[in-house]
Enzyme design. Structure first.
Site, short mmCIF file in Angstrom:
data_model
loop_
_atom_site.label_atom_id
_atom_site.label_comp_id
_atom_site.label_asym_id
_atom_site.label_seq_id
_atom_site.Cartn_x
_atom_site.Cartn_y
_atom_site.Cartn_z
CB THR A 132 54.43 67.17 30.36
OG1 THR A 132 54.11 68.44 29.79
CG2 THR A 132 54.61 67.33 31.87
CE LYS A 171 52.95 71.47 31.43
NZ LYS A 171 52.70 70.63 30.27
CE LYS A 185 52.50 63.07 31.36
NZ LYS A 185 52.83 63.38 29.97
#
Lengths: 296, 296
Positions: free
Chosen positions: A101, A176, A244
């Site tokens: 990701t 995502k 993150k």
């Protein structure tokens, strides 16, 4: 590559997710070389037939397909563009698939560099967590060219179940990000709902029986709320990784000129959870943060 | 009351929800008297055998069970405590059930007054919307005494499916508040996810295929996002009613000393949706608000 013999896979990044995913490819009979920053995390895979390589460049040197799933966007950048990176050795006709990701912009940069070298490329982050990886039931969100997607499909189908080409390079990462944004403020709403139920003297587990099958229902409510109410904050998906991802999403949203107050609120609350020692807990540690009355 | 003959029901408030609910009781053979501020909204029920009354006090005068589902907490207060209110005429041994989504404190006040008069009382707000009411599949969240709950259960089972006694007086309302709080910031997260998907050039419907079955999955994502993406903003559940509920929730949370930044953010965004002319639209009008770039 292709034809009667199986593609040679270089698998870079054998953490919790990558280890299961590479294991499925090994089980399916693919020749797999592996690299990971912490070598010991490849031991099991090597014992099962994978071949250890000293650097991404070494792993890529004789690969048909390079799959990467590492930590942060800067790790992705180093893995592809670094002095020991994939692009140092990978030959034309190969395919790179970044399943980390990571930043949509970085995905586009990788695609551009790959294109110059006549290398195919896909960004293909996943959702489903360590359990989804173990059970080969990941959702795989893919950005790139149709032909590269078709080439990668047999590999994706070994690792996941819900596999969609979402658009050109970067689209897997954008999808995502859409996924993480849909979760972010939703976790805040569940934290507040459970904290309210507790404070008003209700039994939160009985409240779940009333609300989880209706309009308030969600995966997080049914799967994470009961764990938190049992005092179990094991990840699942760790707070530090979610932070993150939300950071990437906020940056990417700003590049698109979007205002995201819910996402920003969630990020700031999770930053506090991490600062309070919850970085390695599951994302439902936010509920504990509310239970303890820290959300002020 | 009870025994071989059916309890006589007074049903007060025959709006979209109440009309269906009272209709189910009529169909089940209960004698039902009805009152509604706008008389015409009782016409269908009267044609089906219900008896019109001129005021809540008139409806309650010969009732065994009084069911109320009106608009705002002030309407509930007037219906129970007003000059033409239920407590003017209702006899001891009767049972009152307020199914309005209303204030937990008011539910406790009603319970106290009822108790003084040897009247049973329950707060029993519902979720499931007009469709749930029509199909007799409402979730019913109940606060009050066990004996009153058992007495009301045959009636609840005619109107709903997922029926739970959550605790003493006020607990039904508290549970409904937990439900609305769990939805509130969750709607913000979906709005932001869809807005991000659109702005980044993705096909939001294809994104849903990737994300709705995983950790981002929710009732709202699967049921409301597709409607919004088709440009259909019919309620469902109207913005103005959701704003009312969030207002009650914020007040009640403050009384409990809770800080609810997600709920407050959602309320402020919905206030803007209403100010922009969306008060009568479904709650997914928040997504349109983001699509149009107004969330700044």
């Amino acid at each position: 590559m292709g034809g009667m013999s199986k593609e040679r896979i270089a698998f870079i990044g054998t953490g919790v997710m990558g280890k299961s995913m590479a294991g499925h490819l090994l089980n399916a009979g693919y020749p797999v070389s592996v690299y990971n920053r912490t070598k010991s995390k490849t031991d099991d895979l090597v014992a099962r037939g994978a071949e250890w390589r000293e650097a991404p460049a070494d792993a890529a040197a004789d690969a048909d397909v390079v799959i990467t799933i590492v930590g942060f966007p800067q790790d992705v950048e180093e893995t592809y563009f670094g002095a020991q990176g994939i692009f140092q050795t990978l030959e034309s006709g190969a395919l790179v698939i970044d399943m980390t990701t990571s930043s949509p912009l970085l995905a586009k940069r990788i695609a551009e560099e790959a294109s110059k070298r006549e290398i195919g490329s896909l960004d293909a982050p996943v959702s489903g967590g360590d359990m989804g990886a173990r059970e080969a039931r990941l959702s795989i969100m893919v950005g790139g060219e149709e032909a590269d997607f078709e080439r990668a499909k047999p590999l994706f189908e070994i690792m996941g179940k819900n596999i969609h080409l979402q658009g050109p390079a970067g689209s897997g990462q954008h999808t995502k990000m859409s996924n993480q944004i849909a979760i972010a403020a939703g976790m805040v709403s569940i934290a507040e709902s459970l904290a309210y139920a507790k404070a008003s003297g209700l039994d939160p587990k009985r409240v779940l029986k009333s609300i989880e099958s209706g309009a308030a229902g969600s995966w997080s409510l049914s799967n994470l709320a009961p764990r938190a109410l049992d005092g179990n904050y094991d990840p699942g998906f760790a707070v530090k990784h979610f932070i993150k991802d939300m950071g990437i999403a906020i940056e990417s949203a700003e590049e698109l000129g979007l205002v995201m107050p819910g996402l920003k609120l969630a990020k700031s609350l999770y930053d506090s959870v991490a600062a309070d020692g919850g970085a390695d807990d599951g994302t439902h540690a936010l509920f504990r943060y509310y239970f303890e009355g820290n959300q002020g």
